[in-house]
Scaffold this motif. Structure first.
Motif, PDB file in Angstrom:
ATOM      1  N   ARG A  88       0.715  -1.027   0.086  1.00 33.33           N
ATOM      2  CA  ARG A  88      -0.213  -0.191  -0.067  1.00 33.33           C
ATOM      3  C   ARG A  88       0.734   1.375   0.084  1.00 33.33           C
ATOM      4  O   ARG A  88       1.630   0.961   0.502  1.00 33.33           O
ATOM      5  CB  ARG A  88      -1.033   0.197   1.651  1.00 33.33           C
ATOM      6  CG  ARG A  88      -0.016  -0.060   3.081  1.00 33.33           C
ATOM      7  CD  ARG A  88      -1.245  -0.140   4.101  1.00 33.33           C
ATOM      8  NE  ARG A  88      -1.981  -1.164   3.903  1.00 33.33           N
ATOM      9  CZ  ARG A  88      -3.056  -1.105   3.685  1.00 33.33           C
ATOM     10  NH1 ARG A  88      -3.526  -0.649   4.975  1.00 33.33           N
ATOM     11  NH2 ARG A  88      -4.363  -2.789   3.922  1.00 33.33           N
ATOM     12  N   GLY A  89      -0.121   2.435  -0.669  1.00 33.65           N
ATOM     13  CA  GLY A  89       1.053   3.676  -0.627  1.00 33.65           C
ATOM     14  C   GLY A  89       2.702   3.946  -1.715  1.00 33.65           C
ATOM     15  O   GLY A  89       2.832   4.058  -2.631  1.00 33.65           O
ATOM     16  N   HIS A  90       2.629   2.452  -2.530  1.00 35.98           N
ATOM     17  CA  HIS A  90       3.421   1.731  -2.993  1.00 35.98           C
ATOM     18  C   HIS A  90       3.445   1.490  -4.251  1.00 35.98           C
ATOM     19  O   HIS A  90       2.340   1.336  -5.058  1.00 35.98           O
ATOM     20  CB  HIS A  90       4.783   0.468  -2.417  1.00 35.98           C
ATOM     21  CG  HIS A  90       5.721   1.027  -1.539  1.00 35.98           C
ATOM     22  ND1 HIS A  90       4.724   1.377  -0.278  1.00 35.98           N
ATOM     23  CD2 HIS A  90       6.911   0.855  -1.350  1.00 35.98           C
ATOM     24  CE1 HIS A  90       6.006   1.559   0.219  1.00 35.98           C
ATOM     25  NE2 HIS A  90       7.024   1.304   0.125  1.00 35.98           N
ATOM     26  N   GLY A  95      -4.191   3.386  -1.312  1.00 31.48           N
ATOM     27  CA  GLY A  95      -3.728   3.601   0.490  1.00 31.48           C
ATOM     28  C   GLY A  95      -2.419   4.223   0.353  1.00 31.48           C
ATOM     29  O   GLY A  95      -1.907   5.221  -0.374  1.00 31.48           O
ATOM     30  N   ARG A  96      -1.567   4.216   1.512  1.00 33.95           N
ATOM     31  CA  ARG A  96      -0.198   4.797   2.247  1.00 33.95           C
ATOM     32  C   ARG A  96      -0.315   3.700   3.256  1.00 33.95           C
ATOM     33  O   ARG A  96      -0.824   3.395   3.858  1.00 33.95           O
ATOM     34  CB  ARG A  96      -0.780   6.449   2.948  1.00 33.95           C
ATOM     35  CG  ARG A  96      -1.516   6.713   2.140  1.00 33.95           C
ATOM     36  CD  ARG A  96      -1.662   8.493   2.993  1.00 33.95           C
ATOM     37  NE  ARG A  96      -2.088   9.753   2.149  1.00 33.95           N
ATOM     38  CZ  ARG A  96      -2.066  11.294   2.623  1.00 33.95           C
ATOM     39  NH1 ARG A  96      -2.183  11.221   4.058  1.00 33.95           N
ATOM     40  NH2 ARG A  96      -3.007  11.909   1.648  1.00 33.95           N
ATOM     41  N   SER A  97       1.184   3.909   2.709  1.00 31.28           N
ATOM     42  CA  SER A  97       2.031   3.882   4.302  1.00 31.28           C
ATOM     43  C   SER A  97       2.459   3.354   4.991  1.00 31.28           C
ATOM     44  O   SER A  97       2.064   4.770   5.123  1.00 31.28           O
ATOM     45  CB  SER A  97       4.083   3.086   2.991  1.00 31.28           C
ATOM     46  OG  SER A  97       4.592   2.492   3.991  1.00 31.28           O
ATOM     47  N   THR A  98       1.736   2.453   5.520  1.00 35.27           N
ATOM     48  CA  THR A  98       2.068   3.038   6.961  1.00 35.27           C
ATOM     49  C   THR A  98       3.771   1.848   7.559  1.00 35.27           C
ATOM     50  O   THR A  98       3.900   2.010   9.139  1.00 35.27           O
ATOM     51  CB  THR A  98       1.539   1.619   7.904  1.00 35.27           C
ATOM     52  OG1 THR A  98       1.224   0.597   7.679  1.00 35.27           O
ATOM     53  CG2 THR A  98       0.061   3.229   7.650  1.00 35.27           C
ATOM     54  N   VAL A 192       9.375  14.409  -0.393  1.00 32.61           N
ATOM     55  CA  VAL A 192      10.701  13.287  -1.119  1.00 32.61           C
ATOM     56  C   VAL A 192       9.738  11.799  -1.571  1.00 32.61           C
ATOM     57  O   VAL A 192      10.228  11.852  -2.527  1.00 32.61           O
ATOM     58  CB  VAL A 192      11.728  13.637  -0.275  1.00 32.61           C
ATOM     59  CG1 VAL A 192      12.570  13.117  -1.084  1.00 32.61           C
ATOM     60  CG2 VAL A 192      12.261  14.686  -0.168  1.00 32.61           C
ATOM     61  N   GLY A 193       9.528  11.266  -0.377  1.00 28.55           N
ATOM     62  CA  GLY A 193       8.884  10.310  -0.644  1.00 28.55           C
ATOM     63  C   GLY A 193       7.956   9.836  -1.808  1.00 28.55           C
ATOM     64  O   GLY A 193       8.334   8.641  -2.299  1.00 28.55           O
ATOM     65  N   ARG A 194       6.637  10.881  -1.874  1.00 31.62           N
ATOM     66  CA  ARG A 194       5.987  10.635  -2.886  1.00 31.62           C
ATOM     67  C   ARG A 194       6.384  11.341  -4.299  1.00 31.62           C
ATOM     68  O   ARG A 194       6.230  10.213  -5.065  1.00 31.62           O
ATOM     69  CB  ARG A 194       4.568  12.023  -2.833  1.00 31.62           C
ATOM     70  CG  ARG A 194       3.727  11.716  -3.618  1.00 31.62           C
ATOM     71  CD  ARG A 194       2.624  12.557  -3.057  1.00 31.62           C
ATOM     72  NE  ARG A 194       1.640  12.557  -4.063  1.00 31.62           N
ATOM     73  CZ  ARG A 194       0.544  11.957  -3.397  1.00 31.62           C
ATOM     74  NH1 ARG A 194       0.109  11.241  -2.278  1.00 31.62           N
ATOM     75  NH2 ARG A 194      -0.964  12.296  -4.166  1.00 31.62           N
ATOM     76  N   TYR A 195       7.345  11.817  -4.239  1.00 30.14           N
ATOM     77  CA  TYR A 195       8.004  12.743  -5.717  1.00 30.14           C
ATOM     78  C   TYR A 195       8.976  11.470  -5.950  1.00 30.14           C
ATOM     79  O   TYR A 195       9.140  12.212  -7.402  1.00 30.14           O
ATOM     80  CB  TYR A 195       7.728  13.755  -6.416  1.00 30.14           C
ATOM     81  CG  TYR A 195       6.091  14.441  -5.507  1.00 30.14           C
ATOM     82  CD1 TYR A 195       5.104  14.223  -6.651  1.00 30.14           C
ATOM     83  CD2 TYR A 195       5.631  15.063  -4.641  1.00 30.14           C
ATOM     84  CE1 TYR A 195       3.913  14.809  -6.441  1.00 30.14           C
ATOM     85  CE2 TYR A 195       4.712  15.198  -4.410  1.00 30.14           C
ATOM     86  CZ  TYR A 195       3.572  15.709  -4.979  1.00 30.14           C
ATOM     87  OH  TYR A 195       2.549  16.093  -5.146  1.00 30.14           O
ATOM     88  N   GLY A 196       9.772  11.972  -5.486  1.00 32.71           N
ATOM     89  CA  GLY A 196      10.824  11.158  -5.365  1.00 32.71           C
ATOM     90  C   GLY A 196      11.438   9.878  -5.300  1.00 32.71           C
ATOM     91  O   GLY A 196      12.249   8.884  -6.599  1.00 32.71           O
ATOM     92  N   HIS A 202       1.892   7.651   5.157  1.00 35.13           N
ATOM     93  CA  HIS A 202       1.175   8.123   5.779  1.00 35.13           C
ATOM     94  C   HIS A 202       1.396   8.789   6.661  1.00 35.13           C
ATOM     95  O   HIS A 202       2.815   8.384   7.797  1.00 35.13           O
ATOM     96  CB  HIS A 202       0.541   7.129   6.465  1.00 35.13           C
ATOM     97  CG  HIS A 202      -1.019   7.091   7.241  1.00 35.13           C
ATOM     98  ND1 HIS A 202      -1.524   8.870   8.285  1.00 35.13           N
ATOM     99  CD2 HIS A 202      -2.070   6.940   6.798  1.00 35.13           C
ATOM    100  CE1 HIS A 202      -3.065   8.024   8.408  1.00 35.13           C
ATOM    101  NE2 HIS A 202      -3.476   7.943   7.284  1.00 35.13           N
ATOM    102  N   HIS A 203       0.786  10.196   7.335  1.00 44.26           N
ATOM    103  CA  HIS A 203       0.855  11.174   7.740  1.00 44.26           C
ATOM    104  C   HIS A 203       0.777  10.626   9.447  1.00 44.26           C
ATOM    105  O   HIS A 203       1.673  11.660  10.515  1.00 44.26           O
ATOM    106  CB  HIS A 203       0.488  12.107   7.927  1.00 44.26           C
ATOM    107  CG  HIS A 203      -0.599  12.516   7.738  1.00 44.26           C
ATOM    108  ND1 HIS A 203      -2.024  11.968   7.443  1.00 44.26           N
ATOM    109  CD2 HIS A 203      -1.645  13.056   9.224  1.00 44.26           C
ATOM    110  CE1 HIS A 203      -2.747  12.031   7.583  1.00 44.26           C
ATOM    111  NE2 HIS A 203      -2.798  12.666   9.464  1.00 44.26           N
ATOM    112  N   GLU A 204       0.417   9.263  10.163  1.00 45.82           N
ATOM    113  CA  GLU A 204       0.045  10.124  11.231  1.00 45.82           C
ATOM    114  C   GLU A 204       1.151   8.892  11.647  1.00 45.82           C
ATOM    115  O   GLU A 204       1.268   7.468  10.824  1.00 45.82           O
ATOM    116  CB  GLU A 204      -1.472   8.472  11.549  1.00 45.82           C
ATOM    117  CG  GLU A 204      -2.562   9.678  11.218  1.00 45.82           C
ATOM    118  CD  GLU A 204      -3.956   9.219  11.093  1.00 45.82           C
ATOM    119  OE1 GLU A 204      -3.608   7.778  11.497  1.00 45.82           O
ATOM    120  OE2 GLU A 204      -4.941   9.561  11.292  1.00 45.82           O
TER     121      GLU A 204
END
Length: 286
Positions: A88-90, A95-98, A192-196, A202-204
């Motif tokens: 997830r998130g990848h 979703g987003r990575s936890t 950086v994680g998102r665009y690079g 996930h921010h939580e």
């Protein structure tokens, strides 16, 4: 972690990975759509490998299309059916990575798919973050216990191998891990994680903190467990694999000259892991 920035091609454009392969989206117990690929193994007439599936769990910032993930899958496919997926998130997964928490549900979805495809035996092989996740997943399945958030994973495995996995959470003892924590915990780092790295984080913070890898190991028995680690790993020093192996009935391979995770795993090492998956406990010599 998977070093190096990712490309941005659409994962559903162009031809499939192989003429025999199948691409699909799996829905996890918490509703996240996970991009997954199935590569059939050798024909049953060449040794019955179709009864075995290897589920590959990549490292942080990786995905199923990364060259080193595809290379590992190609080696494993010489002995077994192979399922790769993007956490997830990848990549193309939702979703987003936890960073190792809810990812256990992604592994569960992949293992469940392998069972539904008809494989009699399923082995998980995880790298780095993926290594910590397959340990937690195996512990949950072997002990019949609930995951921290979403109930039973419902996807038992027959053996598990963790390559370059951490033993404990929040480790900051090396420069690469300090950079990783900056990327995960800071807004600028997550950009950086998102665009690079094509990884949406996930921010939580974790709440509650999930069971650590070293706490998971004792719960995995009697499922066969293999710990693999390089003596030149720049992320996690050798106290991590030794702590994991000492926590339970695990086989430990310390690989001379090896760095970190799927990038550093040679074809020879991947082949030995595949042989071990076929006959756990025989040190990859079968």
């Amino acid at each position: 972690m998977t070093p190096g920035p990712a490309g941005h091609p659409s994962p559903f454009c162009g031809p499939p990975f192989t003429e025999r392969g199948r691409r699909t989206l799996l829905r996890t117990r918490d509703g996240v759509l996970v991009d997954a690929h199935h590569e059939p193994g050798p024909d049953t007439r060449t040794g019955g490998a179709e009864s075995l599936a290897i589920v590959v769990a990549h490292g942080f910032t990786g995905d199923l299309e990364r060259p080193h993930v595809r290379r590992a899958a190609a080696v494993f496919a010489q002995r077994a059916g192979v399922i790769t997926f993007s956490f997830r998130g990848h990549g193309a997964s939702g979703g987003r990575s936890t960073v190792g928490d809810r990812e256990v549900l992604d592994v569960a979805a992949a293992v469940d798919w392998a069972r539904r495809l008809g494989y009699e035996r399923v082995v998980t092989v995880g790298f780095s973050m993926g290594g910590s996740v397959v340990l937690r997943h195996a512990a949950s399945g072997a002990a019949g216990r609930d995951t921290e958030h979403e109930g039973r994973t419902g996807a038992r495995v027959d053996a598990v191998a963790a390559v370059s996995a951490p033993a404990r959470w929040y480790y900051r003892g090396t420069a690469p891990m300090r950079r990783l924590h900056w990327m995960v915990t800071r807004p600028t780092g997550r950009l950086v994680g998102r665009y690079g790295f094509r990884t949406r984080i996930h921010h939580e913070e974790w709440d509650p903190v999930p069971l650590s890898p070293v706490e998971s190991v004792p719960l995995i028995a009697p499922t066969p467990l293999l710990i693999v680690h390089g003596d030149q790993d720049p992320y996690f020093p050798l106290d991590h694999p030794r702590t994991l192996a000492a926590a339970g009935n695990a086989e430990l391979w310390l690989e001379k000259g090896m760095g970190h995770a799927e990038h550093a795993a040679t074809d020879d090492l991947l082949e030995r892991i595949a042989r071990w998956s076929s006959h756990p406990g025989k040190n990859g010599k079968a």
